[in-house]
Structure formats: C-alpha cells, structure tokens
Design a protein around this motif. Structure first.
Motif, PDB file in Angstrom:
ATOM      1  N   ARG A  81      35.154 -21.141 -24.181  1.00 29.78           N
ATOM      2  CA  ARG A  81      34.627 -21.879 -23.357  1.00 29.78           C
ATOM      3  C   ARG A  81      33.030 -21.361 -22.843  1.00 29.78           C
ATOM      4  O   ARG A  81      32.893 -20.199 -22.749  1.00 29.78           O
TER       5      ARG A  81
ATOM      6  N   THR B 183      26.317 -22.907 -20.534  1.00 30.50           N
ATOM      7  CA  THR B 183      25.566 -23.306 -20.381  1.00 30.50           C
ATOM      8  C   THR B 183      24.203 -22.573 -20.384  1.00 30.50           C
ATOM      9  O   THR B 183      23.254 -22.448 -21.788  1.00 30.50           O
ATOM     10  N   GLU B 184      24.224 -21.052 -20.292  1.00 28.33           N
ATOM     11  CA  GLU B 184      22.958 -20.170 -20.537  1.00 28.33           C
ATOM     12  C   GLU B 184      24.434 -18.894 -20.485  1.00 28.33           C
ATOM     13  O   GLU B 184      24.385 -18.293 -19.937  1.00 28.33           O
ATOM     14  N   VAL B 185      23.434 -17.575 -21.407  1.00 30.18           N
ATOM     15  CA  VAL B 185      23.998 -16.656 -20.993  1.00 30.18           C
ATOM     16  C   VAL B 185      22.407 -15.603 -21.456  1.00 30.18           C
ATOM     17  O   VAL B 185      21.959 -15.763 -22.818  1.00 30.18           O
TER      18      VAL B 185
ATOM     19  N   GLN C  11      22.719 -23.935  -5.504  1.00 29.16           N
ATOM     20  CA  GLN C  11      22.750 -24.584  -6.400  1.00 29.16           C
ATOM     21  C   GLN C  11      20.659 -24.790  -5.806  1.00 29.16           C
ATOM     22  O   GLN C  11      20.487 -26.369  -6.289  1.00 29.16           O
TER      23      GLN C  11
ATOM     24  N   ILE D 188      32.080 -15.660 -10.620  1.00 27.91           N
ATOM     25  CA  ILE D 188      31.361 -16.487  -9.390  1.00 27.91           C
ATOM     26  C   ILE D 188      32.570 -17.796  -9.215  1.00 27.91           C
ATOM     27  O   ILE D 188      32.923 -18.223 -10.493  1.00 27.91           O
TER      28      ILE D 188
ATOM     29  N   GLY E 274      37.165 -20.446 -16.408  1.00 28.09           N
ATOM     30  CA  GLY E 274      36.603 -21.862 -15.364  1.00 28.09           C
ATOM     31  C   GLY E 274      35.462 -20.772 -14.313  1.00 28.09           C
ATOM     32  O   GLY E 274      35.806 -21.466 -13.367  1.00 28.09           O
ATOM     33  N   CYS E 275      34.856 -20.089 -13.816  1.00 27.40           N
ATOM     34  CA  CYS E 275      34.228 -19.163 -13.084  1.00 27.40           C
ATOM     35  C   CYS E 275      32.652 -20.504 -13.575  1.00 27.40           C
ATOM     36  O   CYS E 275      32.459 -20.903 -14.648  1.00 27.40           O
ATOM     37  N   LEU E 276      31.947 -20.154 -12.291  1.00 22.24           N
ATOM     38  CA  LEU E 276      30.741 -20.567 -12.345  1.00 22.24           C
ATOM     39  C   LEU E 276      29.755 -19.446 -12.677  1.00 22.24           C
ATOM     40  O   LEU E 276      28.448 -20.234 -13.969  1.00 22.24           O
ATOM     41  N   ALA E 277      29.667 -18.584 -12.861  1.00 24.00           N
ATOM     42  CA  ALA E 277      28.831 -17.817 -13.861  1.00 24.00           C
ATOM     43  C   ALA E 277      29.934 -16.455 -13.705  1.00 24.00           C
ATOM     44  O   ALA E 277      30.817 -15.453 -13.264  1.00 24.00           O
TER      45      ALA E 277
ATOM     46  N   SER F  67      25.999 -15.088 -17.349  1.00 28.70           N
ATOM     47  CA  SER F  67      26.416 -16.122 -18.051  1.00 28.70           C
ATOM     48  C   SER F  67      26.931 -17.143 -17.121  1.00 28.70           C
ATOM     49  O   SER F  67      27.159 -16.841 -15.807  1.00 28.70           O
ATOM     50  N   ARG F  68      26.170 -18.508 -17.157  1.00 24.73           N
ATOM     51  CA  ARG F  68      26.429 -20.081 -16.187  1.00 24.73           C
ATOM     52  C   ARG F  68      27.286 -21.055 -16.435  1.00 24.73           C
ATOM     53  O   ARG F  68      26.498 -20.741 -18.214  1.00 24.73           O
ATOM     54  N   PHE F  69      27.777 -21.192 -16.363  1.00 24.72           N
ATOM     55  CA  PHE F  69      28.897 -23.203 -16.845  1.00 24.72           C
ATOM     56  C   PHE F  69      28.470 -24.145 -15.937  1.00 24.72           C
ATOM     57  O   PHE F  69      27.993 -23.955 -14.775  1.00 24.72           O
ATOM     58  N   GLU F  70      28.491 -24.956 -16.302  1.00 28.52           N
ATOM     59  CA  GLU F  70      28.446 -26.192 -15.587  1.00 28.52           C
ATOM     60  C   GLU F  70      29.691 -26.078 -14.324  1.00 28.52           C
ATOM     61  O   GLU F  70      30.753 -25.677 -14.393  1.00 28.52           O
ATOM     62  N   GLY F  71      29.183 -26.711 -13.331  1.00 31.05           N
ATOM     63  CA  GLY F  71      30.144 -26.312 -11.765  1.00 31.05           C
ATOM     64  C   GLY F  71      29.801 -26.280 -10.848  1.00 31.05           C
ATOM     65  O   GLY F  71      28.343 -26.519 -10.591  1.00 31.05           O
ATOM     66  N   GLU F  72      30.660 -26.582  -9.810  1.00 36.37           N
ATOM     67  CA  GLU F  72      30.384 -26.869  -8.571  1.00 36.37           C
ATOM     68  C   GLU F  72      31.207 -25.419  -7.839  1.00 36.37           C
ATOM     69  O   GLU F  72      31.741 -25.383  -8.229  1.00 36.37           O
TER      70      GLU F  72
END
Lengths: 334, 334
Positions: A17, A20-22, A173, B96, B133-136, B162-167
């Motif tokens: 996966r 979005t950024e790292v 957020q 997270i 599946g985490c946000l960050a 690192s961050r990912f899409e999601g709430e």
C-alpha cells in the motif's frame, strides 16, 4: 526486504500500500506536522499564575501518564513567551475544552495581550486560573520537567480533578471537530451509538443519523480523488471566494490554525495553484481556480446523482421535514 | 476565595458552575480516569521487535513533543508484559489507527498471545513492525526514557514518517468515535465543513448533515438529564437486552474498553442498579431496569415530539428519500 511468509501468514511486502507521502522529518518538518495531524486530539488550555503574572497556552500535546501517583504531561516550546512562567511556576492547571469553546480556543491561541481580560475564569485551590465552561480541570503541582528537543515536557501531579457536563472539542486533520459514535458501534442512538445496518428502517430520526454518516463517507472519497487534504481544500475554497486575503485572514476565515494554514498555502504555491503579491495578498492561479471549481462540481454532481432516483414530490416533502427539524433544534442566535 | 472583580471584569466566583464531580485523584482513581476520558484522543498501536520477539501495545497517550529534532512520546505501564521489550529495545514504531481499524484496536488490546499472527504488517526500515491500513507510521529510535509514576514515558526520535489516505479513529468519552467538522466551522460541506446557519436551505443533503447535528445535540441533553454518562448508558442498555452476561462480554458487546466497562459496572452497582451473581453474571435490579426504560422512553418521546408537526404524507415521503439514500451508500456486506 526480507519476507517471512511461512511463519507469519499475513506478513506482507512493504509495497502493499503506497503512502501518500513519506520522508525524514528531520529534513521536512511540514511533512512531519501533516503526519502528526492525523492523530486526533482534544484541546487543552494550560494556565498558571505566579505573583500576579498569569499565562495561558493552548496545546494538543496533553496526555495522561500514571494513575498512582496521578500524573499528566504536556509540552511547551522553549521559544514561547509563557515558557519562563511555567518553568519557574510551582503549579499549573489543565483546562480541557468543550465543544462549545471553539471561540475560547481561538482567543487563547491568538496574540491578544491579556487573554484573561475577556474570559470568564476563577482561581483554583492551588492558585492556577480555571476557565469557565470547560469539560474538566486538572489542578497540578509541577512534578518534573524534561527537556525534549525544542520543547520542555512538563509533568504535573494532579492534586484535584473535576469534570462537568458536555462534549469534547476535538482537533483532527487540522480542523476543529466534534465526535460521533463510530458507525460500527452497535447500540441504539439513545445511548450514543448509531443504528445497526437494518434496524433504523421506518424511523425518520435514526435514518437521518445513518444517511448523514453514509453520505459523508461517500463524498470523502470524491475529495480524496481530487488529491486535496481537507485543510488544503478549505484554504483553496476560502481564497476562491475572497481573493486578496492575507495568510492570517485565511487562518481566521477557515478556522484552521496558523501553522496548518501556512502549510496548506505552501502546498498550493508548490503545486502552482496560488501566488502571493508583494504585500502578502493571496490569489489563486488559473490552475487553482480550476481545482476549486472541480471540487464544487463534484459536490453538485454528487448531490444530483444521489437525488436522481427521488421524485420531485418526495424531494419537496423531505425538505419540508428537514427544515422543520432544523428550525426546532436551532440554538437561539447569539 | 479572593475576588478581583475590579481588575478582571470576568473573574467569577468559583461557585458559578457546579462540577458533576470533583476530588483528589490520589484517593479516587476512577474519578481521575473519568476526567481523563473527557480529553479526546486518537488511538496508536506501538510496536517493536528485538531478536525475533515482537510486542505491540494500544495506547492513547501518544503526543508530539518537538519539531527539531522531531520527537514524539507515549507512556507504558511498567506492569505491562511488553514493558521489558520496549525498555531494552533501540527502536519502536507508532501506528496511528484509521477509522476503519476499530477491529485492529480491539484485537491488539485483547489478550491474544501472538497478536501479529492474524494481522497484516511489514517490517519498517528500522526493524519495527508497521501495521497495514494505518493512517500514519512514525518509525522511531528510542531517544530517552523517563520514569513517570507507575508508567515510563518513552520519547522517540522520528527517523521516518509516512501517511496514508483515510480518517482517524478517535476515542472520546470512553467510546470509539469518528470526527465531524465542528458545526460552527463555516465553509461548505464539500470541503469538510457543515453548512452555516442559513445557507443549507433548499438542499436536501446539506440539510441532512445539519439536522443530524442538531438532533444529536438536543438528545444529548436528555441523556444528561437522566444522570447517565454515555458509557454507563451503553452498559445498562446492553445488560437490559442480554441479562446474565459477564463483564468481559459486556466490554465486547458495548465496544467500550475493559477499564471503562469495569468503571461503568462499579458505578451501576454503587447506585443500586446492578447486581452480580457468584459466578460474575450481571443482572439489572428493578431500579436499573427502570432507568433503562426511562432513557428508552425519553428517546421515543423525543422522536414523537420532533415529528409532531410533520404531516403523515411528508413523513412517508421523507422515509422513502432517506431509505433510498441509505441504500445507495451502504457498503456491501462484509
């Protein structure tokens, strides 16, 4: 990258996966702040008073530490004007904000000189100011101070804890938020849950709760598809409506913090969607205006699509119902 | 209590607003926990791996500390089975959780032996497990450890973020939650805000958002009037529906943590609303059943009152609209 598939059946390749950024937060502090912003928090105002000098700082670094002894902590920048007072003070109070206190949070984050002058507060048992309207107060004795990079971690021994009715103010957020029960939490709405999948049928109010949640989740996917974070989306919408604002005005108009606003502005400049005049007035470029219009169009199309299968008569009746419910529950104007 | 009304015009008597409860947390740790629960937080799972031994703990004590150097912190009970591994480890990772990961939070808070066996994860650059599946993710080097009462505060130098899409998944007032924009935040819903007071008129979907928020706030006041916290209300509803459950089953059924469930059960026993059999089966007393029925009745009366002014035809049309919207946006069954 080693794999270990036999022993850990769900151990997966780290390509599973894409983030979005790292990056390395030591060289990219905006990335670091954006990542930190994904951890939702409450908002606390920490107060102290020493020899008639009072200080207050708004933080979201509050955390519980220990039950026995009862300890809590928070961090203050050593560059903060209030730092000396907390460093030398023997006590402080943690004021946990309620959802009704967004204006209090903004007031105490602003650069007003005497923040207490326009605020309702009283002096707690241990001398620190307690703000009116909060959800909880922790009156603390300074227990220890720990250096943590550019901040100092203050650990407090809680001498007195009190709580009040209300809901917490949250920051998630990059925006002020309120909490709703997680939609998978099953019990009925009268005890704070959202209805389970099928049992809201036939009841208007539970169905309003469920429809809101589902519509909101569906539209979030559209915003993500435009590649915009919520704070960037809000800043672009604000400057579109009011071109020529300056950064601090955008921060106020969007209800984002100064820092999140600056990060969002920098992102928009980098992506060629925003320019700033010599005196700091902000204007969207053609690319920026088009992106704003694309989101608005998605929102309009989304509403049209969602309502396409509903007859004109049902739409009018639904609007009558919703308008009445809204009117019945609106707070009196302040 | 000294007053100071001339200089501080809004300085108020400390009798202005009575707390729901107040006390010394050194002698009442349940009070302390209830007060702490009013500060909303995200949920983080902290992981580490040393010589093929892995540990994971679920916490809501995560907080940011410093930007330069990039530092974060969290606290671990020294009684935790995982404590030695974190104490001696050189690295850890902060995962997270996203709003889709309530089950992950529950799994990693449970007493399952190898929590990683049924989880999707990979090993990060610095060796600590990163959950899918985490946000960050914050991959940290252990920077320092500070004793804090019955816990140790672990401070990490973040080497990679690192961050990912999601709430975000939130924990507020003892329950899993999701965040919605604060209702006073003005921009339009397509950029994450709720509509301002008057501009949602004429548009069904924004009105659903606004009606949900207002109805939810109004009913909260009814629950408060019954003198029940949300966690107590949920526990009483659960045992009413399923008498004879044991404490751990109630914790699972209500989606409250073990500790909040135990606190709620103790409160109900103290108030004479609950008894426990010799083998731990929980049964409401007559007083408990009456209280549960009182809340349900308030909810039913509330719905009736709210809908009283709406014609039968409009009600039926509204239900048709809401049912269609719900159906269109429901996730496929899992």
């Amino acid at each position: 990258m080693q794999t270990n598939a036999t022993r850990d059946s769900l151990f997966i390749e780290n390509t599973a996966r894409q983030p979005t950024e790292v990056g390395d937060p030591a060289t990219d502090s905006r990335l670091f702040r954006r990542c930190l912003g994904l951890y939702g928090t409450g908002i606390a105002i920490i107060t102290t008073e020493t020899q008639d000098q009072r200080a207050a700082v708004t933080v979201n670094s509050f955390a519980s530490v220990s039950l026995d002894p009862p300890l809590v902590l928070w961090s203050i920048s050593r560059a903060s004007r209030s730092y000396p007072l907390f460093k030398n003070g023997s006590h402080f109070a943690v004021n946990i904000l309620a959802s009704t206190q967004m204006d209090v949070s903004r007031h105490f984050s602003s650069k007003v000189d005497d923040k207490f002058a326009d605020s309702a507060w009283w002096r707690g048992e241990f001398g620190s100011p307690l703000l009116d309207g909060c959800l909880a107060h922790f009156e603390c004795e300074t227990y220890s101070q720990v250096e943590g990079g550019d901040h100092t971690i203050l650990i407090g021994l809680v001498r007195r804890a009190s709580r009040f009715e209300g809901e917490p103010l949250l920051f998630a957020q990059g925006q002020y938020s309120v909490a709703y029960s997680h939609p998978e939490v099953p019990p009925s709405p009268e005890v704070g849950g959202v209805m389970p999948r099928t049992s809201s049928a036939g009841a208007i109010i539970p169905q309003i709760f469920e429809a809101h949640h589902l519509l909101s989740s569906t539209f979030d996917e559209h915003r993500h598809a435009e590649g915009l974070d919520i704070s960037v989306a809000r800043v672009i919408a604000c400057i579109y409506d009011m071109p020529g604002l300056k950064a601090d005005q955008v921060a106020r108009a969007t209800y984002l913090g100064q820092r999140d606003t600056e990060d969002a502005l920098a992102t928009l400049v980098e992506r060629g969607m925003l320019v700033s005049s010599a005196d700091g007035q902000l204007i969207l470029t053609e690319a920026g205006r088009l992106r704003r219009e694309a989101i608005r169009k998605r929102w309009e199309d989304f509403q049209k699509d969602q309502l396409a299968s509903i007859s004109e008569g049902d739409r009018r009746a639904t609007l009558r119902t919703l308008s009445k419910l809204i009117e019945q529950n609106r707070m009196p104007e302040r």
